[in-house]
Design a protein around this motif. Sequence first.
Motif, PDB file in Angstrom:
ATOM      1  N   ASP A 125       8.808  11.609  -7.526  1.00  0.00           N
ATOM      2  CA  ASP A 125       8.268  10.876  -7.197  1.00  0.00           C
ATOM      3  C   ASP A 125       7.944  11.376  -5.371  1.00  0.00           C
ATOM      4  O   ASP A 125       7.771   9.669  -4.220  1.00  0.00           O
ATOM      5  CB  ASP A 125       9.219   9.557  -6.526  1.00  0.00           C
ATOM      6  CG  ASP A 125      10.058   8.776  -8.276  1.00  0.00           C
ATOM      7  OD1 ASP A 125       9.482   9.288  -9.084  1.00  0.00           O
ATOM      8  OD2 ASP A 125      11.259   8.446  -8.722  1.00  0.00           O
ATOM      9  N   ILE A 126       7.063  12.097  -5.189  1.00  0.00           N
ATOM     10  CA  ILE A 126       6.781  12.137  -4.385  1.00  0.00           C
ATOM     11  C   ILE A 126       5.189  11.171  -3.725  1.00  0.00           C
ATOM     12  O   ILE A 126       4.351  11.627  -4.410  1.00  0.00           O
ATOM     13  CB  ILE A 126       6.133  13.644  -3.228  1.00  0.00           C
ATOM     14  CG1 ILE A 126       7.726  14.553  -4.214  1.00  0.00           C
ATOM     15  CG2 ILE A 126       5.425  14.126  -2.840  1.00  0.00           C
ATOM     16  CD1 ILE A 126       7.031  16.064  -3.770  1.00  0.00           C
ATOM     17  N   CYS A 127       5.319  10.121  -2.849  1.00  0.00           N
ATOM     18  CA  CYS A 127       4.360   9.186  -2.989  1.00  0.00           C
ATOM     19  C   CYS A 127       4.053   8.439  -1.390  1.00  0.00           C
ATOM     20  O   CYS A 127       4.868   8.435  -0.810  1.00  0.00           O
ATOM     21  CB  CYS A 127       4.249   8.506  -3.765  1.00  0.00           C
ATOM     22  SG  CYS A 127       5.441   7.207  -3.342  1.00  0.00           S
ATOM     23  N   LEU A 128       2.851   8.050  -1.267  1.00  0.00           N
ATOM     24  CA  LEU A 128       2.540   7.388  -0.364  1.00  0.00           C
ATOM     25  C   LEU A 128       3.262   5.472  -0.319  1.00  0.00           C
ATOM     26  O   LEU A 128       2.354   5.367  -1.107  1.00  0.00           O
ATOM     27  CB  LEU A 128       1.086   7.139   0.141  1.00  0.00           C
ATOM     28  CG  LEU A 128       0.698   6.618   1.710  1.00  0.00           C
ATOM     29  CD1 LEU A 128       1.333   7.053   2.833  1.00  0.00           C
ATOM     30  CD2 LEU A 128      -0.425   6.158   1.634  1.00  0.00           C
ATOM     31  N   ALA A 166       3.575  11.907   6.703  1.00  0.00           N
ATOM     32  CA  ALA A 166       4.439  11.303   6.264  1.00  0.00           C
ATOM     33  C   ALA A 166       4.643  12.128   4.706  1.00  0.00           C
ATOM     34  O   ALA A 166       6.089  12.789   4.459  1.00  0.00           O
ATOM     35  CB  ALA A 166       4.322  10.125   5.882  1.00  0.00           C
ATOM     36  N   LEU A 167       3.800  12.365   4.428  1.00  0.00           N
ATOM     37  CA  LEU A 167       4.315  13.111   2.732  1.00  0.00           C
ATOM     38  C   LEU A 167       4.803  14.439   2.952  1.00  0.00           C
ATOM     39  O   LEU A 167       5.689  14.487   2.381  1.00  0.00           O
ATOM     40  CB  LEU A 167       2.530  13.395   2.139  1.00  0.00           C
ATOM     41  CG  LEU A 167       2.609  11.742   1.223  1.00  0.00           C
ATOM     42  CD1 LEU A 167       0.974  11.990   1.185  1.00  0.00           C
ATOM     43  CD2 LEU A 167       3.108  11.712   0.631  1.00  0.00           C
ATOM     44  N   VAL A 168       4.179  15.569   3.659  1.00  0.00           N
ATOM     45  CA  VAL A 168       5.016  16.743   4.388  1.00  0.00           C
ATOM     46  C   VAL A 168       5.964  16.821   4.729  1.00  0.00           C
ATOM     47  O   VAL A 168       6.742  17.592   4.454  1.00  0.00           O
ATOM     48  CB  VAL A 168       3.943  17.480   5.261  1.00  0.00           C
ATOM     49  CG1 VAL A 168       4.262  18.320   5.870  1.00  0.00           C
ATOM     50  CG2 VAL A 168       2.783  17.875   4.791  1.00  0.00           C
ATOM     51  N   ALA A 169       6.014  15.576   5.371  1.00  0.00           N
ATOM     52  CA  ALA A 169       7.793  15.541   6.213  1.00  0.00           C
ATOM     53  C   ALA A 169       9.118  15.305   5.612  1.00  0.00           C
ATOM     54  O   ALA A 169      10.272  15.827   4.982  1.00  0.00           O
ATOM     55  CB  ALA A 169       7.793  13.690   7.013  1.00  0.00           C
ATOM     56  N   ARG A 177       0.316   4.296  10.877  1.00  0.00           N
ATOM     57  CA  ARG A 177       1.467   3.937  10.291  1.00  0.00           C
ATOM     58  C   ARG A 177       2.070   4.266   9.381  1.00  0.00           C
ATOM     59  O   ARG A 177       0.701   3.854   8.270  1.00  0.00           O
ATOM     60  CB  ARG A 177       2.791   3.588  11.098  1.00  0.00           C
ATOM     61  CG  ARG A 177       3.813   3.018  10.064  1.00  0.00           C
ATOM     62  CD  ARG A 177       4.274   1.650  10.560  1.00  0.00           C
ATOM     63  NE  ARG A 177       6.289   2.040  10.119  1.00  0.00           N
ATOM     64  CZ  ARG A 177       6.491   2.269   8.719  1.00  0.00           C
ATOM     65  NH1 ARG A 177       5.829   1.012   7.993  1.00  0.00           N
ATOM     66  NH2 ARG A 177       8.068   2.023   8.522  1.00  0.00           N
ATOM     67  N   ALA A 178       2.286   5.294   8.898  1.00  0.00           N
ATOM     68  CA  ALA A 178       2.736   5.721   7.379  1.00  0.00           C
ATOM     69  C   ALA A 178       4.474   6.108   6.791  1.00  0.00           C
ATOM     70  O   ALA A 178       4.676   6.350   7.557  1.00  0.00           O
ATOM     71  CB  ALA A 178       1.945   7.464   6.971  1.00  0.00           C
ATOM     72  N   LEU A 179       4.448   5.536   5.452  1.00  0.00           N
ATOM     73  CA  LEU A 179       5.893   6.116   5.410  1.00  0.00           C
ATOM     74  C   LEU A 179       5.651   6.354   3.491  1.00  0.00           C
ATOM     75  O   LEU A 179       5.134   6.152   2.530  1.00  0.00           O
ATOM     76  CB  LEU A 179       6.045   4.119   4.905  1.00  0.00           C
ATOM     77  CG  LEU A 179       7.625   4.786   4.083  1.00  0.00           C
ATOM     78  CD1 LEU A 179       8.714   5.368   4.843  1.00  0.00           C
ATOM     79  CD2 LEU A 179       8.380   3.527   3.146  1.00  0.00           C
ATOM     80  N   ALA A 180       6.168   7.607   3.753  1.00  0.00           N
ATOM     81  CA  ALA A 180       5.685   8.050   1.994  1.00  0.00           C
ATOM     82  C   ALA A 180       7.512   8.148   2.025  1.00  0.00           C
ATOM     83  O   ALA A 180       8.387   9.064   2.651  1.00  0.00           O
ATOM     84  CB  ALA A 180       5.327   9.971   2.437  1.00  0.00           C
ATOM     85  N   GLN A 181       7.686   8.838   0.920  1.00  0.00           N
ATOM     86  CA  GLN A 181       8.407   9.236   0.083  1.00  0.00           C
ATOM     87  C   GLN A 181       8.768  10.535  -1.294  1.00  0.00           C
ATOM     88  O   GLN A 181       7.747  11.012  -1.491  1.00  0.00           O
ATOM     89  CB  GLN A 181       9.605   7.859  -0.702  1.00  0.00           C
ATOM     90  CG  GLN A 181       8.783   7.752  -1.813  1.00  0.00           C
ATOM     91  CD  GLN A 181       9.413   6.822  -2.887  1.00  0.00           C
ATOM     92  OE1 GLN A 181      10.155   5.688  -2.763  1.00  0.00           O
ATOM     93  NE2 GLN A 181       9.090   6.855  -4.590  1.00  0.00           N
TER      94      GLN A 181
END
Length: 158
Positions: A141-144, A115-118, A28-32
């Motif tokens: 603030d694009i980051c994992l 997640a980052l691409v999304a 699982r990964a969460l990016a913003q």
Amino acid sequence: MAQGLTHLNERGEAHIVDIGDKAITRRRALAQARIVAETGTIVAIMDGGLKKGDALAVARIAGIMAAKKTSDLIPLCHPIPLTKVSVDIEADGPDAILIRATAETTGQTGVEMEALVAASTAALTLYDMAKAIDRAMTITDICLVEKSGGKSGDFSRS
């Protein structure tokens, strides 16, 4: 391997990593990503007041579709059978929007890039939907944010 980078072979040439012997685990990964804009732009996006339509719905779908196409966009990413992708969008104060994208799989490699691409694509979509009223918007603030599963273990941004 040159300098310990997994996408380089012993001669320093780019290659796709062999994941054939890696264990299948839940990953699982969460990016913003964040959009900073004029307060009126944030209100228009969040309240559905754009001429192009429901920007939030379009951005969510764009993020999900982008996650599914990550290996087509990032040259050395493996195609991954995603089990879940979600994109959450919320106001972050009067002059920003926070986009958080989660990707999940049960497989042999992680889903950080998905997640980052999304998150990035959802932010770009919101920019596109609102650029007629505010071309000065900034995507930041694009980051994992966090990841779990796999040999490297868990990660959480402090």
